[in-house]
Design an enzyme around this catalytic site. Structure first.
Site, PDB file in Angstrom:
ATOM      1  N   LYS A 123      -9.894  10.100   1.462  1.00 19.98           N
ATOM      2  CA  LYS A 123      -9.094   9.763   0.288  1.00 19.98           C
ATOM      3  C   LYS A 123      -9.933   8.919  -0.691  1.00 19.98           C
ATOM      4  O   LYS A 123     -10.752   8.104  -0.259  1.00 19.98           O
ATOM      5  CB  LYS A 123      -7.912   8.934   0.792  1.00 19.98           C
TER       6      LYS A 123
ATOM      7  N   LYS B 205     -10.501   2.495  -3.709  1.00 18.72           N
ATOM      8  CA  LYS B 205     -11.235   1.483  -4.479  1.00 18.72           C
ATOM      9  C   LYS B 205     -12.033   0.561  -3.577  1.00 18.72           C
ATOM     10  O   LYS B 205     -12.898  -0.167  -4.046  1.00 18.72           O
ATOM     11  CB  LYS B 205     -10.281   0.682  -5.355  1.00 18.72           C
TER      12      LYS B 205
ATOM     13  N   LYS C  99      -4.347  -2.606  10.043  1.00 15.34           N
ATOM     14  CA  LYS C  99      -4.782  -3.814   9.331  1.00 15.34           C
ATOM     15  C   LYS C  99      -5.107  -4.934  10.293  1.00 15.34           C
ATOM     16  O   LYS C  99      -5.983  -5.747  10.015  1.00 15.34           O
ATOM     17  CB  LYS C  99      -3.720  -4.271   8.324  1.00 15.34           C
TER      18      LYS C  99
END
Ligand code: TRP
Length: 335
Positions: free
Chosen positions: A199, A202, A117
């Site tokens: 994977k 969204k 991140k």
């Protein structure tokens, strides 16, 4: 289960960062309901975690309401379980601060999610992002959770929770329950419909690659029909050579309860067109109740807030007890 024994406790949280996908649902949320039948379950919307990346205030508020309504829509029995919003229970932040002081800079630096991140949001590598797993540890330890259903991506955070809890217990005696990952029924790992090596996510820029829990039936069917398969034209489970078809088979299996063998039989002499149509229909069927309930609840802000208040009160009672014990052990003055 033996009625004489206190039920084991389970806690899990989900961040309010957009509508969950079919992958989140089949991999995690669907199990939350099943788990709540057999355990003392507490589930939260992790809105404190959400601000470790910049959020637009209006959007954040909307997404918290939506995620909360989604949790209610799963059909979890609210008499038996607690469904709450993390920021409504200040003990989470309070315990997180204390646990920060029992967590080493070095061990946080090794967290793979932090490394990921912080490179993705290089302009906002804030301290909250760094100590994110400590807040997660606080979530879990406040409720003395025995089990935590987590995906593979959160395993490392659960391990650090155990380390922090063991360290604290080592100094002060038995304060925290050491949580274990919940190994339930095989949580399905659902892949992207467009690139079945990835994977389902969204945040994928190609909306055809994922099914949102709130997609309309015709959208679901359309997305299924455009799912990437292969040129063999044979419905057979083989993740290495037929990742697309295998992914659709997993989805179909989760929605219908059929085994891969049964599915192979069902589509023995049929083409991919029929197969995809059937998978789409099964997904529509699977999501029907949740969607209906969500659409009903999301219009009723007053009711949602009442449920939030009730959840927060129940959660606070448990959390406060643990926090007080911790504070006493550390040496704070109780008044
Ligand atoms: N970090 C988790 C996620 O993004 C959400 C989360 C926050 C969580 N606190 C938790 C999960 C406690 C399990 C237990 O998926």
């Amino acid at each position: 289960m033996d009625n004489q024994m206190p039920r084991k406790k389970v806690l899990s949280c989900i961040q309010p960062t957009g509508t969950p996908t079919l992958g989140n649902y089949l991999g995690a949320l669907k199990n939350w309901k099943n788990i709540s039948d057999d355990y003392d379950a507490a589930y939260a919307v992790a809105d404190l975690h959400a601000i470790t990346v910049r959020q637009d205030p209006k959007m954040l508020k909307k997404q918290i309401m939506e995620m909360y309504a989604m949790l209610l829509a799963l059909g979890i029995d609210r008499e038996k379980s607690i469904i709450f919003v993390q920021s409504h229970v200040p003990q989470h932040s309070q315990l997180a601060w204390i646990l920060n002081c029992y967590t080493q800079f070095g061990e946080m630096s090794r967290m793979t999610q932090f490394k990921d991140k912080s490179s993705k949001h290089a302009d906002n590598v804030n301290v909250g992002l760094f100590s994110y797993p400590v807040l997660m540890a606080a979530d879990i330890l406040l409720y003395k959770a025995d089990f935590v259903p987590v995906g593979v991506y959160q395993k490392q955070h659960l391990e650090i929770t155990r380390d922090i809890a063991e360290r604290f217990n080592g100094i002060y005696g038995n304060v925290f329950t050491i949580p274990e990952p919940f190994i339930g029924k095989k949580g399905a790992k659902i892949m992207s419909l467009q690139d079945p090596e990835k994977k389902m996510s969204k945040s994928d820029t190609n909306v055809k690659s994922f099914i949102s829990l709130l997609d309309k039936p015709e959208t679901i069917i359309k997305k299924m029909k455009s799912a990437v398969t292969d040129s063999e034209s044979c419905v057979r489970f083989d993740e290495a050579n037929k990742p697309g078809v295998s992914n659709l088979m997993s989805i179909y299996a989760c929605c219908t309860g059929l085994s891969y063998e049964q599915i192979e039989k069902e589509f023995e002499s049929k083409g991919y067109g029929d197969f995809k149509q059937k998978v789409g229909e099964a997904v529509v069927e699977e999501l029907r109740d949740v969607q209906e309930e969500f659409n009903r609840l999301i219009k009723d802000e007053k009711y949602l807030k009442e449920c939030m208040k009730d959840g927060a009160e129940k959660a606070t009672r448990i959390a406060q007890r643990t926090l007080e014990k911790v504070m006493k052990k550390v040496g704070y003055v109780q008044i």
